[in-house]
Write an enzyme that holds these catalytic residues in place. Structure first.
Site, short mmCIF file in Angstrom:
data_model
loop_
_atom_site.label_atom_id
_atom_site.label_comp_id
_atom_site.label_asym_id
_atom_site.label_seq_id
_atom_site.Cartn_x
_atom_site.Cartn_y
_atom_site.Cartn_z
N ASP A 68 5.81 8.87 3.88
CA ASP A 68 5.75 7.58 4.57
C ASP A 68 5.73 7.85 6.08
O ASP A 68 6.58 8.57 6.59
CB ASP A 68 6.99 6.74 4.18
CG ASP A 68 6.93 5.34 4.77
OD1 ASP A 68 6.66 4.40 4.00
OD2 ASP A 68 7.15 5.18 5.98
N ASP A 104 0.38 3.37 5.00
CA ASP A 104 1.11 4.51 5.58
C ASP A 104 1.96 5.24 4.53
O ASP A 104 2.94 5.88 4.87
CB ASP A 104 1.99 4.04 6.74
CG ASP A 104 3.29 3.41 6.29
OD1 ASP A 104 3.31 2.79 5.21
OD2 ASP A 104 4.30 3.57 6.99
N GLU A 105 1.56 5.13 3.26
CA GLU A 105 2.47 5.59 2.21
C GLU A 105 1.74 6.09 0.96
O GLU A 105 0.76 5.47 0.56
CB GLU A 105 3.31 4.36 1.83
CG GLU A 105 4.63 4.62 1.27
CD GLU A 105 5.35 3.29 1.03
OE1 GLU A 105 5.98 3.16 -0.02
OE2 GLU A 105 5.26 2.37 1.87
P1 DGT Z 1 9.41 3.11 9.24
O1 DGT Z 1 8.68 3.53 8.00
O2 DGT Z 1 10.74 2.46 8.95
O3 DGT Z 1 9.54 4.19 10.27
O4 DGT Z 1 8.55 1.96 9.96
P2 DGT Z 1 7.16 1.34 9.58
O5 DGT Z 1 6.73 0.45 10.69
O6 DGT Z 1 6.17 2.42 9.22
O7 DGT Z 1 7.56 0.45 8.33
P3 DGT Z 1 6.92 0.35 6.87
O8 DGT Z 1 6.65 1.71 6.32
O9 DGT Z 1 7.84 -0.54 6.10
O10 DGT Z 1 5.56 -0.43 7.09
C1 DGT Z 1 4.34 0.19 7.44
C2 DGT Z 1 3.51 -0.75 8.32
O11 DGT Z 1 3.36 -2.01 7.66
C3 DGT Z 1 4.21 -1.10 9.65
O12 DGT Z 1 3.91 -0.17 10.67
C4 DGT Z 1 3.73 -2.47 9.94
C5 DGT Z 1 3.50 -3.09 8.60
N1 DGT Z 1 4.65 -3.97 8.26
C6 DGT Z 1 5.86 -3.63 7.78
N2 DGT Z 1 6.66 -4.69 7.63
C7 DGT Z 1 5.92 -5.76 8.03
C8 DGT Z 1 6.19 -7.19 8.13
O13 DGT Z 1 7.29 -7.68 7.82
N3 DGT Z 1 5.15 -7.98 8.56
C9 DGT Z 1 3.92 -7.44 8.91
N4 DGT Z 1 2.97 -8.25 9.32
N5 DGT Z 1 3.64 -6.12 8.85
C10 DGT Z 1 4.63 -5.31 8.43
CA CA Z 2 6.47 3.71 7.38
CA CA Z 3 5.57 2.22 4.25
#
Ligand code: DGT
Ligand code: CA
Ligand code: CA
Length: 384
Positions: A30, A131-132
């Site tokens: 991820d 991203d996963e």
């Molecule tokens: P991490 O994995 O905790 O370091 O952070 P992220 O940002 O990679 O989080 P993840 O893996 O849950 O989600 C991947 C991408 O999906 C993130 O960069 C943006 C999008 N995303 C996640 N949660 C939301 C949300 O609640 N709303 C929207 N519009 N997009 C989201």
């Molecule tokens: Ca992520």
């Molecule tokens: Ca993810």
């Protein structure tokens, strides 16, 4: 009572046996703060600043929500799902804070490059999201966790070299544990859980670390004196299934023991077309939503015709007034490009979804997927 205890013991024995039989090596990978990290690599000056990627709605001002934020911004409680207004007020003392509009085409391109690298390390590759992914690497690692550690590190190195990005990887004998493990040392983590350390690894984690366990389940389990995963081991199989039903109960019972027999299923990223709009006003009125839905159907249909693609799966999406999301979808009997069928299907999905809808809806979307080429059809026009 004696009968129940006996059954419980039999279930435990069978599951232990399955666990012994299970000798796979699975990765869950991820990317860290994915959208915001994509922004950092095209503008490295952002790295030292708090960065939030925003989905601005078309209502103007700062209306909309945060898609994600880098770790500097997260120190200020700026995270996915919160309104842009909140995020700006939380970062008001940081003159250097950056708020960028989401650029999905660019993130998809980076994702596609990343997946090409990841795929090359897998025996079986399962795409989960932009991203996963899960990888079964049992053959590539010769079923050896030391090899697995080296290979996971190589994968991280290659991603760092070629994409200049960091990701987190969980390595274990199954998908559930690897998913928990990839989250364990974020960002830039590598967590290896050998089969013999499963219970040890899980014991001190919060119950919420188990994928799929949300606030509600956590609250009920709290009332049953369970705070950490190790506390779940004190509940017998019937106590859990009586409370949560057979399916969820069995899942929780097994998850607490690190048991998961789900195979990694070969899956490539699916192409889909979608359109989403912010409604003029928040609503759950069928007629108002239907009008907007029909416009969206027309737009999505136009894309499928222009791209010469038939679709088989149709979905609708709500973003509610509290910014939570809801989706409903249906698989059609046959691939089609028929606008009327798209309209009828989405209308029915809307009716079904409204049946159980309490919140007002803020954004509405239509999606088509399971696409196939129209070329090769004997009579393309018969689909219109
Ligand atoms: P991490 O994995 O905790 O370091 O952070 P992220 O940002 O990679 O989080 P993840 O893996 O849950 O989600 C991947 C991408 O999906 C993130 O960069 C943006 C999008 N995303 C996640 N949660 C939301 C949300 O609640 N709303 C929207 N519009 N997009 C989201
Ligand atoms: Ca992520
Ligand atoms: Ca993810």
């Amino acid at each position: 009572m004696v009968f129940r205890v006996l059954i419980d013991q039999i279930v435990i024995c069978i599951q232990k046996l399955l666990l012994i039989m299970e000798n796979r090596v699975i990765f869950h990978i991820d990317f860290d703060y994915f959208y915001a990290q994509c922004e950092e690599i095209r503008n490295p000056e952002l790295k030292t600043k708090p960065v939030a990627v925003c989905i601005f709605s078309d209502r103007g001002d700062d209306s909309g929500a945060i898609a994600t934020a880098n770790y500097k911004a997260r120190e200020y409680e700026v995270k996915s799902g919160i309104p842009i207004k909140f995020a700006k007020s939380r970062l008001k003392d940081r003159q250097d804070a950056i708020f960028l509009p989401a650029d999905f085409d660019y993130y998809s391109q980076i994702s596609s490059n990343a997946m090409d690298i990841i795929k090359s390390f897998a025996d079986v590759f399962e795409y989960v999201g932009r991203d996963e992914a899960f990888l079964d690497v049992t053959l590539k690692t010769k079923n050896d966790f030391q090899n697995a550690g080296h290979i996971a590190q190589q994968l991280k190195n290659e991603i760092r070299q070629k994409l200049k990005m960091t990701c987190s990887i969980g390595v274990s004998p199954n998908k559930l544990l690897s998913k928990i493990a990839s989250d364990y040392e974020k960002p830039d983590g590598l967590t290896i859980v050998k089969p013999e350390y499963t219970v040890n690894f899980l014991s001190k984690l919060e119950i919420r670390s188990i994928p799929g366990i949300g606030k509600k389940t956590e609250l009920i389990l709290g009332e049953m004196n369970c705070k950490k995963i190790e506390d779940l081991l004190n509940l017998d199989f019937f106590e859990i299934t009586n409370k949560f039903g057979r399916k969820t109960g069995t899942y929780i019972y097994n998850a607490a023991r690190g048991i998961d027999l789900e195979p990694v299923k070969e899956k490539q990223p699916s192409i889909q077309f979608s359109k989403i709009i912010t409604l003029k006003k928040n609503s759950k009125n069928f007629e108002f939503l239907r009008e907007n839905l029909l416009k969206l159907c027309k737009q999505v249909h136009d894309i499928s015709v222009n791209k010469h693609q038939m679709f088989r799966s149709v979905g609708i999406q709500f973003v509610n007034e509290d910014l939570t999301m809801k989706t409903k979808s249906k698989m059609l009997k046959n691939p089609t490009v028929n606008l009327e069928e798209l309209e009828k299907t989405t209308e029915q999905l809307l009716l079904d979804a409204l049946d159980e809808q309490e919140l007002l809806i803020r954004r509405l979307g239509v999606r088509i997927s399971d696409l196939s080429d129209m070329e090769g059809q004997s009579s393309i026009t018969s689909y219109f």
